[in-house]
Design a protein around this motif. Sequence first.
Motif, PDB file in Angstrom:
ATOM      1  N   ALA A 299       0.830  -1.146  -0.097  1.00  0.00           N
ATOM      2  CA  ALA A 299       0.027  -0.082   0.037  1.00  0.00           C
ATOM      3  C   ALA A 299       0.936   1.102  -0.096  1.00  0.00           C
ATOM      4  N   GLU A 300       0.989   2.079  -1.006  1.00  0.00           N
ATOM      5  CA  GLU A 300       1.525   3.192  -1.120  1.00  0.00           C
ATOM      6  C   GLU A 300       0.815   4.239  -1.786  1.00  0.00           C
ATOM      7  N   ARG A 301       1.382   5.668  -1.866  1.00  0.00           N
ATOM      8  CA  ARG A 301       0.953   6.805  -2.491  1.00  0.00           C
ATOM      9  C   ARG A 301       0.570   6.142  -3.910  1.00  0.00           C
ATOM     10  N   GLY A 302      -0.607   6.781  -4.342  1.00  0.00           N
ATOM     11  CA  GLY A 302      -0.756   6.302  -5.865  1.00  0.00           C
ATOM     12  C   GLY A 302      -0.112   7.553  -6.731  1.00  0.00           C
ATOM     13  N   SER A 303      -0.763   7.388  -7.935  1.00  0.00           N
ATOM     14  CA  SER A 303      -0.079   8.523  -9.037  1.00  0.00           C
ATOM     15  C   SER A 303      -0.347   9.949  -8.763  1.00  0.00           C
ATOM     16  N   GLN A 304      -1.485  10.177  -7.887  1.00  0.00           N
ATOM     17  CA  GLN A 304      -1.632  11.503  -7.404  1.00  0.00           C
ATOM     18  C   GLN A 304      -1.450  11.503  -5.906  1.00  0.00           C
ATOM     19  N   ASP A 305      -1.333  12.634  -5.401  1.00  0.00           N
ATOM     20  CA  ASP A 305      -0.928  12.640  -3.876  1.00  0.00           C
ATOM     21  C   ASP A 305      -2.232  12.277  -3.033  1.00  0.00           C
ATOM     22  N   ASP A 306      -3.198  12.453  -3.536  1.00  0.00           N
ATOM     23  CA  ASP A 306      -4.646  12.290  -2.876  1.00  0.00           C
ATOM     24  C   ASP A 306      -4.982  10.836  -3.044  1.00  0.00           C
ATOM     25  N   THR A 307      -4.094   9.984  -3.763  1.00  0.00           N
ATOM     26  CA  THR A 307      -4.625   8.410  -4.010  1.00  0.00           C
ATOM     27  C   THR A 307      -3.883   7.589  -3.378  1.00  0.00           C
ATOM     28  N   ILE A 308      -4.113   6.337  -3.105  1.00  0.00           N
ATOM     29  CA  ILE A 308      -3.583   5.251  -2.551  1.00  0.00           C
ATOM     30  C   ILE A 308      -3.568   4.025  -3.332  1.00  0.00           C
ATOM     31  N   CYS A 309      -2.579   3.398  -3.581  1.00  0.00           N
ATOM     32  CA  CYS A 309      -2.450   2.036  -4.702  1.00  0.00           C
ATOM     33  C   CYS A 309      -2.367   0.997  -3.792  1.00  0.00           C
ATOM     34  N   LEU A 310      -3.220  -0.046  -3.732  1.00  0.00           N
ATOM     35  CA  LEU A 310      -3.244  -1.047  -3.080  1.00  0.00           C
ATOM     36  C   LEU A 310      -2.795  -2.188  -4.039  1.00  0.00           C
ATOM     37  N   ILE A 311      -1.963  -2.944  -3.759  1.00  0.00           N
ATOM     38  CA  ILE A 311      -1.395  -4.271  -4.685  1.00  0.00           C
ATOM     39  C   ILE A 311      -1.459  -5.428  -3.731  1.00  0.00           C
ATOM     40  N   CYS A 312      -2.091  -6.325  -4.299  1.00  0.00           N
ATOM     41  CA  CYS A 312      -1.998  -7.727  -3.568  1.00  0.00           C
ATOM     42  C   CYS A 312      -1.573  -8.768  -4.682  1.00  0.00           C
ATOM     43  N   GLU A 313      -0.470  -9.424  -4.373  1.00  0.00           N
ATOM     44  CA  GLU A 313      -0.260 -10.472  -5.375  1.00  0.00           C
ATOM     45  C   GLU A 313       0.301 -11.713  -4.758  1.00  0.00           C
ATOM     46  N   ASP A 314       0.426 -12.768  -5.654  1.00  0.00           N
ATOM     47  CA  ASP A 314       1.478 -14.051  -5.138  1.00  0.00           C
ATOM     48  C   ASP A 314       2.119 -14.422  -6.487  1.00  0.00           C
ATOM     49  N   ASP A 315       3.006 -15.368  -5.926  1.00  0.00           N
ATOM     50  CA  ASP A 315       3.818 -15.936  -6.870  1.00  0.00           C
ATOM     51  C   ASP A 315       3.444 -17.605  -7.328  1.00  0.00           C
ATOM     52  N   GLY A 316       2.202 -17.794  -7.088  1.00  0.00           N
ATOM     53  CA  GLY A 316       1.507 -19.075  -7.352  1.00  0.00           C
ATOM     54  C   GLY A 316       1.153 -19.519  -8.752  1.00  0.00           C
ATOM     55  N   ILE A 317       0.264 -20.422  -8.923  1.00  0.00           N
ATOM     56  CA  ILE A 317       0.019 -20.879 -10.302  1.00  0.00           C
ATOM     57  C   ILE A 317      -0.923 -19.857 -11.087  1.00  0.00           C
ATOM     58  N   GLY A 318      -1.290 -18.800 -10.488  1.00  0.00           N
ATOM     59  CA  GLY A 318      -2.244 -17.964 -11.319  1.00  0.00           C
ATOM     60  C   GLY A 318      -3.551 -18.522 -11.555  1.00  0.00           C
ATOM     61  N   LEU A 319      -4.257 -17.846 -12.514  1.00  0.00           N
ATOM     62  CA  LEU A 319      -5.458 -18.184 -12.745  1.00  0.00           C
ATOM     63  C   LEU A 319      -5.607 -18.255 -14.330  1.00  0.00           C
TER      64      LEU A 319
END
Length: 371
Positions: A299-319
């Motif tokens: 979770a970090e600041r997004g492309s703008q100062d008033d936005t937040i970017c949330l990323i959830c990821e795994d290195d599994g087998i995918g879908l």
Amino acid sequence: MVSAAPHPLQSERLAALRAYEVLDTDPEREFDEIVRLAGAICGKPITLISLVDKDRQWFKSEQGLGVAQTPLSQSICSHALLTDDFLEIPDTLADPRTADNPLCQGEDGLRFYAGALLITPDNLPIGTLCVLDRKPGELTPLQRDTLRVLAGQIMSRLELRKALNHAAMLRHEVDHRVKNSLQSLSSLVRLASRRAKHEETVEALSTLNSRIDAVARLHEELYRTDAGPVVDLGHYIENLTRHLAKLAPANVAVKVQTEKLPVASAQAVAVGTLINEFVANSFKHAFPDGQEGTVRVTAERGSQDDTICLICEDDGIGLPDLADSSDGGLGMQIAAVISAELQGELNIHTNADGLRISIEFTIAERHRQGG
């Protein structure tokens, strides 16, 4: 010796005094400063914040007397309780109320007394702010008014302390009830999930439990920080993922990277629900047959100062069969719903190397940093 008669509302007065929970507490700078100021303005060597208990007078702060309390039989302040708001005795040996008081006898006896009452909002006197001298004297009108004002300041501090203590007790009670309610609700959902016969019902109940858990974690965060409707999303995510890591299979690691991100509590619940759902699904489906892997939450600041970017990821087998969120299972549909709830942009990417979803959303305006 003439002892003061009990106050006409003695029981109520003593109950009011004890409600402040100040008797026998440690010295405190804010009260000591008032005592020093009163003594300096009145030009008297002895100043006391005297609280008159059932059989003693106890000093929350004292300057120049050298004792923490005296018996009620030696109390001059107990006589002050029977006045309207102020008692001044220019010469204690000339006043029948104090002439025989042991504290007033001898060369070092107390010969002058002036005290402003400490009065509760219910007009009950609990003590005085008083100044004393070992020689007769008299205060000026300004000095008397100053004592009255400072006595009022003492009562304001005591009232504030009582209110804060009461609020803390209410918060503790609410916290206890909320935790019990959420635990009961979570137990009912788990019970219903065990009895469910259709896979979609089981998944829906699992998602509901994720929502409950997210709310419970948020409540814990708000109670711990006393932050009201604002929560540090970074700290909240750290606590949430720490809890999820304890539930991870032995072959799966959970890692988190975030920063301080103040958001509205409703946004935090939505984020927490998504993280719960993603991590739980990764545990169940991304690493079959004991395959080792990692689930990451960022979770970090997004492309703008008033936005937040949330990323959830795994290195599994995918879908492998996932084309977009509408073709995915219930988990991806939930991600789409939460994205809409956050009014954010959802991106999903999957291949044989894992699954990655990201949402960028705008911080609710009144919770933006510096706003």
